[in-house]
Scaffold this active site. Structure first.
Site, short mmCIF file in Angstrom:
data_model
loop_
_atom_site.label_atom_id
_atom_site.label_comp_id
_atom_site.label_asym_id
_atom_site.label_seq_id
_atom_site.Cartn_x
_atom_site.Cartn_y
_atom_site.Cartn_z
N SER A 190 0.84 -1.20 0.00
CA SER A 190 0.00 0.00 0.00
C SER A 190 0.88 1.25 0.00
O SER A 190 1.69 1.42 -0.91
CB SER A 190 -0.95 -0.06 1.20
OG SER A 190 -1.96 0.90 1.09
N VAL A 266 -13.96 -17.00 -7.11
CA VAL A 266 -12.95 -16.03 -7.55
C VAL A 266 -13.12 -15.75 -9.04
O VAL A 266 -13.21 -16.68 -9.84
CB VAL A 266 -11.52 -16.57 -7.29
CG1 VAL A 266 -10.48 -15.62 -7.88
CG2 VAL A 266 -11.29 -16.76 -5.81
N ASP A 417 -8.66 -5.75 -5.31
CA ASP A 417 -8.23 -4.70 -4.37
C ASP A 417 -9.34 -3.65 -4.25
O ASP A 417 -9.73 -3.05 -5.25
CB ASP A 417 -6.94 -4.06 -4.88
CG ASP A 417 -6.30 -3.14 -3.84
OD1 ASP A 417 -7.03 -2.36 -3.20
OD2 ASP A 417 -5.06 -3.20 -3.67
N HIS A 453 -7.06 -5.76 -0.80
CA HIS A 453 -5.93 -4.85 -0.63
C HIS A 453 -4.92 -5.40 0.38
O HIS A 453 -5.22 -5.46 1.58
CB HIS A 453 -6.43 -3.48 -0.17
CG HIS A 453 -5.36 -2.45 -0.13
ND1 HIS A 453 -4.57 -2.15 -1.22
CD2 HIS A 453 -4.91 -1.65 0.86
CE1 HIS A 453 -3.71 -1.21 -0.89
NE2 HIS A 453 -3.88 -0.89 0.36
#
Ligand SMILES: *[C@@H]1O[C@H](CO)[C@@H](O)[C@H](O)[C@H]1NC(C)=O
Ligand SMILES: *[C@@H]1O[C@H](CO)[C@@H](O)[C@H](O)[C@H]1NC(C)=O
Ligand SMILES: *[C@@H]1O[C@H](CO)[C@@H](O)[C@H](O)[C@H]1NC(C)=O
Ligand SMILES: *[C@@H]1O[C@H](CO)[C@@H](O)[C@H](O)[C@H]1NC(C)=O
Ligand SMILES: *[C@@H]1O[C@H](CO)[C@@H](O)[C@H](O)[C@H]1NC(C)=O
Length: 521
Positions: A190, A266, A417, A453
């Site tokens: 990040s 997914v 994310d 994230h």
């Protein structure tokens, strides 16, 4: 037999016994003449910490023995006061230095968070960038007064304090062990990921190896885009229940899950997913045991989340990317409700996006982001780039300095994310590739389907230790990672080998949990 047991005990005990020379050396006076251009050291504190234990992200760490060093310094002429935190193992130093990064508006981490890596032998350091750690918000330091940015602290956060920290951390390491670190590594996600790329771009000589994960690069662009769905909800004046947004996400996953050949929750190939939430309006969904109906407002929010920001008066103008289907709404598109009636909700924007607009762009603590007109909101994109791209954008694709010093860098980014548009990372990698087709010789980028994230999500995720080990093998042994190992976050044993970009994982048959059932194409 008894002798053998005694011997075994002795070995176990001595292996955790701290080095008495290092123990004695662990005090402030041992660290002298710290020299960093532009910085003046004010104070050095060092205290041994023995048998320290802590729990970080659900993992327990015990019996940590390290020298806890804090260096306080200032940049003369500015009123800043920056702290460098360092932890040095009192036994079993592996000869490596490890710099750690921050998240959100936090520049780094403290000794308590650094401590666990000393068990693996790293000498580790980080910095508070001159402002309060532990606080995601920049409210206390962004402005000297309304209209006036605290440029010094912003520069510290952007890069300066990080360069200083690395120089100070390496000098401390050399003095403590009477020998400089053989290799230096950076690991961050990040903001920490942005800082990693910042080092490769701006201070290429400082690190041999860099993990720059889910990086907050293009900060001047994506942070304004991060507020887009909130802006749309403000404009419509309706904020859907979080469970309605969850239900929309679930419906999108159901629609696109099997496009990769495996139904596992997914969406591995999100660019193939087309899903129209309008088809849901009027249908039922369950929320806290109550049956509710999908709303038009939910559709509007969902489309704003997935689409690129669209300016209604200039629809063709491109500002930034959207977010992949299958990504939770709660990061950028959060709402908060008093109850489940559906009329009691307000927007819950990500604090960094809201503060960047209010404090750094409007420069007014009282600016009402919820009342921005389209004109005001879309003008923020230009203003952000105009004022901040060179300091915070971290999108310089010229990595020739890092390449020529022999550095190696790995980035992975989760395709789900919820805070940083993953296409910003792939686009940056493409730009580096456009400048240098041999980019994979020193920089490798991987995408992780279904990962949120930095962590979280249903998809298998590259674990920290394993990814750092892959980086070290590349730096120290020249073994470049062809794939990046990712493991189930739910502990179901799934292992997947993530592909070197631009290749993607394709299911080729067999047990989906096994890496051999997938191929990079
Ligand atoms: C280390 O701390 C644990 C509790 O945190 C304690 O049970 C143990 O006895 C301590 N060990 C030493 C060698 O001080
Ligand atoms: C490390 O030292 C600093 C400064 O003395 C102190 O504030 C902090 O609590 C210490 N951290 C640990 C984990 O011992
Ligand atoms: C991301 O980039 C890919 C490849 O260029 C594109 O197909 C996709 O639509 C983009 N996704 C978003 C959410 O912008
Ligand atoms: C839900 O909260 C709103 C706003 O606080 C309030 O006006 C409304 O009466 C509440 N509804 C229920 C069913 O509790
Ligand atoms: C480098 O290779 C040697 C020999 O295979 C191995 O022992 C060592 O652990 C490797 N180093 C790293 C950092 O992977």
């Amino acid at each position: 037999m008894a002798a053998a047991i005694t011997l075994l005990l002795k070995v176990l005990v001595t292996s955790v016994v701290v080095n008495s020379t290092l123990l004695e050396r662990c005090h402030g006076d041992s660290f002298i003449d710290l020299d960093v251009f532009g910085a003046k050291v004010l104070n050095v504190i060092a205290t041994p910490v023995e048998n320290y234990s802590t729990t970080l992200m659900g993992v327990q760490h015990a019996n940590l023995n390290f020298c806890n060093v804090t260096v306080t310094y200032t940049h003369p002429g500015t009123a800043d006061r920056v702290n460098v935190f360092a932890c040095f193992p009192l036994t079993g130093w592996n000869g490596r230095f490890l710099g750690r990064g921050g998240r959100g508006f936090i520049t780094g981490v403290d000794a308590g968070v650094l401590a666990p890596v000393t068990a693996q032998g790293f000498a580790a350091a980080s910095t508070d960038g001159g402002h309060t750690l532990h606080k995601q918000s920049a409210e206390t330091w962004a402005l000297n007064s309304p209209g006036n940015i605290n440029w010094n602290l912003l520069e510290d956060y952007a890069y300066k304090a990080l360069g200083d920290m690395t120089l100070i951390g390496k000098q401390l390491t050399s003095q403590f062990y009477s020998s400089p670190p053989k290799y230096s590594y950076w690991a961050g996600c990040s903001t920490g990921g942005r800082q990693g790329l910042m080092f490769a771009q701006k201070y290429p000589e400082l690190y041999d190896g860099i993990l720059a994960l889910a990086p907050a690069i293009n900060l001047d662009k994506f942070v304004v885009a991060e507020y887009f769905v909130q802006h749309v909800m403000n404009r419509v004046g309706h904020y859907p229940l979080p469970c309605e947004l969850d239900a929309i996400n679930k419906a999108a996953v159901e629609a696109c899950d099997d496009m990769d050949g495996v139904e596992d929750g997914v969406i591995s190939l999100p660019s193939l997913c087309r899903f129209d939430p309008n088809t849901l309006v009027g249908n039922d969904f369950e929320c806290d045991g109550r049956t509710q109906k999908f709303t038009k407002a939910g559709t509007v929010a969902a489309n704003a989340f997935w689409a690129s920001p669209i300016n209604p008066v200039e629809r063709e103008k491109w500002y930034w990317y959207g977010v992949n289907h299958g990504t939770p709404f709660n990061g950028m598109a959060g709402t908060k409700c008093a109850n489940s009636s559906g009329t009691s909700c307000l927007g819950a924007p990500f604090v960094v996006a809201e503060e960047f607009i209010r404090l750094f762009l409007a420069k007014d603590p009282d600016y009402a982001t919820t009342k921005m007109t389209d004109d005001e909101y879309f003008s923020m994109f230009h203003r952000a780039t105009q004022e901040y791209s060179s300091m915070l954008g971290t999108s310089d694709p010229d990595l020739s300095g890092f390449k020529s010093r022999g550095g190696k860098m790995i980035t992975w980014h989760g395709l789900a994310d919820e805070l940083i548009h993953v296409n910003g990372s792939s686009n940056y990698y493409k730009q580096v590739m456009d400048l240098d087709k041999n980019v994979a010789d020193y920089y490798r980028y991987f995408e992780a389907p279904g990962v949120n994230h930095c962590f979280g999500g249903i998809g298998p995720r590259p674990e920290e230790d394993e990814t750092l080990a892959a980086l070290m093998a590349w730096v120290e042994n020249g073994t470049a990672p062809e794939t990046l190992t990712a493991r189930s976050q739910a502990g179901d044993g799934t292992v997947r080998e993530l592909c070197l970009y631009p290749k993607t994982l394709v299911y080729t048959g067999g047990a989906p949990k096994k890496p051999a059932s997938w191929q990079c194409q």
